[in-house]
Each structure stands twice: as C-alpha cells, then as structure tokens.
Scaffold this motif. Structure first.
Motif, PDB file in Angstrom:
ATOM      1  N   VAL A 101      -0.399  71.741 -42.698  1.00 35.60           N
ATOM      2  CA  VAL A 101       0.656  71.186 -43.378  1.00 35.60           C
ATOM      3  C   VAL A 101       1.940  71.170 -42.624  1.00 35.60           C
ATOM      4  CG1 VAL A 101       2.028  72.150 -45.264  1.00 35.60           C
ATOM      5  CG2 VAL A 101      -0.281  72.424 -45.461  1.00 35.60           C
ATOM      6  N   HIS A 102       2.099  72.076 -41.588  1.00 34.40           N
ATOM      7  CA  HIS A 102       3.268  71.815 -40.678  1.00 34.40           C
ATOM      8  C   HIS A 102       3.245  70.557 -39.954  1.00 34.40           C
ATOM      9  CE1 HIS A 102       6.694  73.265 -38.409  1.00 34.40           C
ATOM     10  NE2 HIS A 102       5.672  72.767 -37.418  1.00 34.40           N
ATOM     11  N   VAL A 103       2.017  69.958 -39.653  1.00 33.96           N
ATOM     12  CA  VAL A 103       2.219  68.962 -38.984  1.00 33.96           C
ATOM     13  C   VAL A 103       2.232  67.629 -39.662  1.00 33.96           C
ATOM     14  CG1 VAL A 103       0.555  67.320 -37.465  1.00 33.96           C
ATOM     15  CG2 VAL A 103       0.689  69.819 -36.930  1.00 33.96           C
ATOM     16  N   THR A 104       1.810  67.966 -40.893  1.00 32.79           N
ATOM     17  CA  THR A 104       1.832  66.670 -41.862  1.00 32.79           C
ATOM     18  C   THR A 104       3.155  66.469 -42.333  1.00 32.79           C
ATOM     19  OG1 THR A 104      -0.475  67.031 -42.403  1.00 32.79           O
ATOM     20  CG2 THR A 104       0.956  65.830 -44.082  1.00 32.79           C
ATOM     21  N   LEU A 105       3.883  67.637 -42.874  1.00 32.75           N
ATOM     22  CA  LEU A 105       5.316  67.558 -42.943  1.00 32.75           C
ATOM     23  C   LEU A 105       6.295  67.430 -42.065  1.00 32.75           C
ATOM     24  CD1 LEU A 105       5.034  70.371 -46.055  1.00 32.75           C
ATOM     25  CD2 LEU A 105       4.652  67.799 -46.227  1.00 32.75           C
ATOM     26  N   LYS A 106       5.782  67.318 -40.942  1.00 35.19           N
ATOM     27  CA  LYS A 106       6.654  67.211 -39.809  1.00 35.19           C
ATOM     28  C   LYS A 106       7.800  68.329 -39.511  1.00 35.19           C
ATOM     29  CE  LYS A 106       5.792  62.203 -39.460  1.00 35.19           C
ATOM     30  NZ  LYS A 106       6.100  61.059 -39.878  1.00 35.19           N
ATOM     31  N   GLY A 107       7.280  69.590 -39.880  1.00 40.45           N
ATOM     32  CA  GLY A 107       8.325  70.783 -39.560  1.00 40.45           C
ATOM     33  C   GLY A 107       9.007  71.018 -40.893  1.00 40.45           C
ATOM     34  N   LYS A 108       8.917  70.308 -41.848  1.00 39.10           N
ATOM     35  CA  LYS A 108       9.697  70.827 -43.004  1.00 39.10           C
ATOM     36  C   LYS A 108       9.200  72.121 -43.507  1.00 39.10           C
ATOM     37  CE  LYS A 108      10.706  66.008 -44.522  1.00 39.10           C
ATOM     38  NZ  LYS A 108      10.598  65.092 -45.616  1.00 39.10           N
TER      39      LYS A 108
END
Length: 138
Positions: A101-108
C-alpha cells in the motif's frame, strides 16, 4: 577388421525376411536392453546423489562440532500484533500488505484497519469473472 566387415558380420546374424515371431523377439530384446540401461543410469545417478547427501551431512556434522554450544536463555514472549492475529492471519502478511500500500500510494498516509482470511470461494469466483469478461462473446 573394418567397419564394413563388422556390419556384415552383424547383419549375418539376422534373416533377410524375418517372420512375425522374430520381429517380436527383436522388439522385446531391444526394449529389455533399453530398460536395463535406464535402470543402470538411474542407479548411478542415485548413488551419486547419495554421495552428495552423505558429504553434506558430514560437512554439517563437522561444522556443528566446531561451533560453540549455544547458551540457554529464557524463551521469548510472543507478542500480539493486535487485530491481525484474531482472524488467523500470519504476522508477516500485514507487513507485506502495508508495504504494498505504501508503494502504491507513493508514501501518502494510510491506515490498515484489519486483515482477515477471506471465507468461501469469492477469490475463485472473481478470477472466473475476470477471465470470462476478458473474452469477447460472438
């Protein structure tokens, strides 16, 4: 002896027009010979494999003998990772999901509220729906 003479001697043992029984005998003898060769190859490769396993065990025993004995310590207390264990999910799965999720949301910023094992055949049903929807109906 030359190759021509050897082949002539070999061919001399076979009739010019073999009958059905001689053909069957030739086929059976050839089949038995091939099976014997395959069995021999299997035994040789098994023996080589057993040699490697024995050498690996000997090496592991030497390393274990050379290593110092471990010091006994108190068993570590198992920590609970919150709601993730309540549904029988292994502890590493939430970490993997959080990383994805962190990678997919680019750190959001995000929050995973829970992970649980899906019950029923919903995954298989969704896979079939996906496959069938990718085909054009004619």
């Amino acid at each position: 002896m030359t190759f021509v003479n050897q082949s002539a001697l070999l061919a001399a043992g076979f009739p010019a027009r073999p009958d059905f029984g001689e053909n069957i005998t030739f086929i059976v003898v050839g089949f038995v010979f091939v099976m014997c060769v395959l069995i021999a190859l299997s035994l040789v490769t098994s023996a080589i494999g057993a040699g490697f396993v024995r050498a690996e065990k000997r090496k592991a025993a030497q390393q274990a003998a050379a290593a110092p004995a471990p010091v006994a310590s108190a068993p570590a207390a198992k920590t609970s990772s919150g709601p993730f264990d309540a549904h029988g999910v292994p502890e590493h799965i939430p970490a993997l999901i959080a990383a994805a999720v962190h990678v997919t949301l680019k750190g959001k910023r995000h929050r995973i509220r829970g992970v649980r094992v899906a019950q029923g055949g919903r995954w298989a049903q969704e896979g079939r729906r996906d496959i069938f929807s990718s085909h054009r109906v004619r």
